[in-house]
Design a protein around this motif. Structure first.
Motif, PDB file in Angstrom:
ATOM      1  N   CYS A  83       0.833  -1.209   0.000  1.00  0.00           N
ATOM      2  CA  CYS A  83       0.000   0.000   0.000  1.00  0.00           C
ATOM      3  C   CYS A  83       0.868   1.261   0.000  1.00  0.00           C
ATOM      4  N   CYS A  86       1.486   3.903  -2.618  1.00  0.00           N
ATOM      5  CA  CYS A  86       0.476   4.935  -2.896  1.00  0.00           C
ATOM      6  C   CYS A  86      -0.010   5.682  -1.659  1.00  0.00           C
ATOM      7  N   HIS A  87       0.274   5.142  -0.470  1.00  0.00           N
ATOM      8  CA  HIS A  87      -0.273   5.748   0.749  1.00  0.00           C
ATOM      9  C   HIS A  87       0.784   6.031   1.804  1.00  0.00           C
ATOM     10  N   VAL A  97      -0.151   8.975  -4.313  1.00  0.00           N
ATOM     11  CA  VAL A  97      -1.154   8.718  -5.356  1.00  0.00           C
ATOM     12  C   VAL A  97      -2.513   8.599  -4.674  1.00  0.00           C
ATOM     13  N   ARG A 107     -12.969   7.590  10.249  1.00  0.00           N
ATOM     14  CA  ARG A 107     -12.998   8.846   9.498  1.00  0.00           C
ATOM     15  C   ARG A 107     -14.076   8.757   8.409  1.00  0.00           C
ATOM     16  N   ALA A 110     -13.750   9.251   2.039  1.00  0.00           N
ATOM     17  CA  ALA A 110     -13.405  10.274   1.034  1.00  0.00           C
ATOM     18  C   ALA A 110     -13.445  11.691   1.606  1.00  0.00           C
ATOM     19  N   TYR A 117     -10.801  12.776  -4.866  1.00  0.00           N
ATOM     20  CA  TYR A 117     -11.373  11.427  -4.864  1.00  0.00           C
ATOM     21  C   TYR A 117     -12.204  11.184  -6.126  1.00  0.00           C
ATOM     22  N   SER A 118     -12.386   9.939  -6.452  1.00  0.00           N
ATOM     23  CA  SER A 118     -13.280   9.570  -7.558  1.00  0.00           C
ATOM     24  C   SER A 118     -14.724   9.793  -7.126  1.00  0.00           C
ATOM     25  N   TRP A 128     -15.468   5.117   7.744  1.00  0.00           N
ATOM     26  CA  TRP A 128     -14.670   3.894   7.560  1.00  0.00           C
ATOM     27  C   TRP A 128     -14.700   3.058   8.839  1.00  0.00           C
ATOM     28  N   TRP A 136     -13.469  -3.046   1.536  1.00  0.00           N
ATOM     29  CA  TRP A 136     -12.702  -2.218   0.590  1.00  0.00           C
ATOM     30  C   TRP A 136     -11.413  -2.912   0.164  1.00  0.00           C
ATOM     31  N   THR A 147     -13.436   3.283  -8.939  1.00  0.00           N
ATOM     32  CA  THR A 147     -12.491   3.905  -8.013  1.00  0.00           C
ATOM     33  C   THR A 147     -11.151   4.154  -8.686  1.00  0.00           C
ATOM     34  N   LYS A 148     -10.423   5.128  -8.136  1.00  0.00           N
ATOM     35  CA  LYS A 148      -9.091   5.440  -8.655  1.00  0.00           C
ATOM     36  C   LYS A 148      -8.035   4.546  -8.014  1.00  0.00           C
ATOM     37  N   MET A 149      -8.418   3.786  -6.991  1.00  0.00           N
ATOM     38  CA  MET A 149      -7.432   2.953  -6.300  1.00  0.00           C
ATOM     39  C   MET A 149      -7.130   1.724  -7.163  1.00  0.00           C
ATOM     40  N   ALA A 150      -5.979   1.754  -7.822  1.00  0.00           N
ATOM     41  CA  ALA A 150      -5.589   0.672  -8.725  1.00  0.00           C
ATOM     42  C   ALA A 150      -4.919  -0.442  -7.930  1.00  0.00           C
TER      43      ALA A 150
END
Ligand code: HEC
Length: 179
Positions: A83, A86-87, A97, A107, A110, A117-118, A128, A136, A147-150
């Protein structure tokens, strides 16, 4: 003269190579039956042990609270390496990313200001929870198509629980696990 000698030598070498190959073929033909006998028996044993293993997936899924009770945050820290491309998980860490994930449990989905966010993730709504994070990480595109999370997802439930246990610690006010 010179070339003829060279040709003779080349032929001699070729002959020797062919001889060695022939010997190899011959010897494997002689020894093959003996070798084949052992794997044959081993296979029979393998089939016997394969039967109980095949029955395993039929076992009922372990509920998330039970998985979390046994989860290992230290293992999770290793599992989130994938992860981290990107995080950011650190306190005060910025967006990469993907949005920063310090304090992500509890939280609103988004909600990091300034992160683009998408529409798919923005449409999910709510906070969450551990259940939602579990869903998720299992397959982001299934929870928010587009989603943008590839990231294809983590199929192993115990690994996901370890990741959630790690996420719990990345917070000023850790959210208790569900009972
Ligand atoms: C290839 C990059 C990439 C990888 C790898 C990745 N993510 Fe993401 N992640 C993103 C992006 C981009 C978003 C924003 C998604 C959107 O807007 O649709 C996101 C969103 C999220 C969110 C929602 C955060 C919020 O503010 O609502 C969580 C939680 C999350 N990722 C967790 C993870 C975890 C845990 C892993 C590793 C198992 C992981 N991600 C792997 C790129 C990635």
């Amino acid at each position: 003269m010179e070339t003829t000698n060279a040709n003779k030598i080349a032929l001699a070498v070729l002959g020797a190579l062919l001889g060695t190959m022939a010997l190899g073929v011959f010897s494997s033909a002689v020894f093959a039956p003996e070798k084949a006998a052992k794997p044959g028996y081993a296979l029979a044993g393998g089939e016997a042990t394969a039967a109980p293993a095949a029955a395993a997936p039929a076992a009922p899924e372990v509920p998330l609270p039970a998985l979390l009770a046994k989860a290992d945050a230290a293992k999770g820290q290793t599992d989130v390496k994938v992860c981290e491309a990107c995080h950011n998980f650190d306190k005060g860490g910025g967006a990469k990313v993907g949005p920063p994930l310090w304090g992500v449990v509890g939280r609103p989905i988004a909600s990091v200001a300034g992160f683009s966010y998408s529409d798919a993730l923005k449409a999910v709504g709510g906070d969450w929870t551990y259940e939602k994070l579990n869903q998720w990480i299992t397959k982001p595109s299934a929870m928010a198509a587009g989603t943008k999370m590839a990231f294809p997802g983590e199929a192993e439930a115990t690994k996901r629980a370890d990741i959630l246990a790690f996420l719990q610690k990345q917070s000023d006010n850790p959210v208790p696990f569900p009972k």
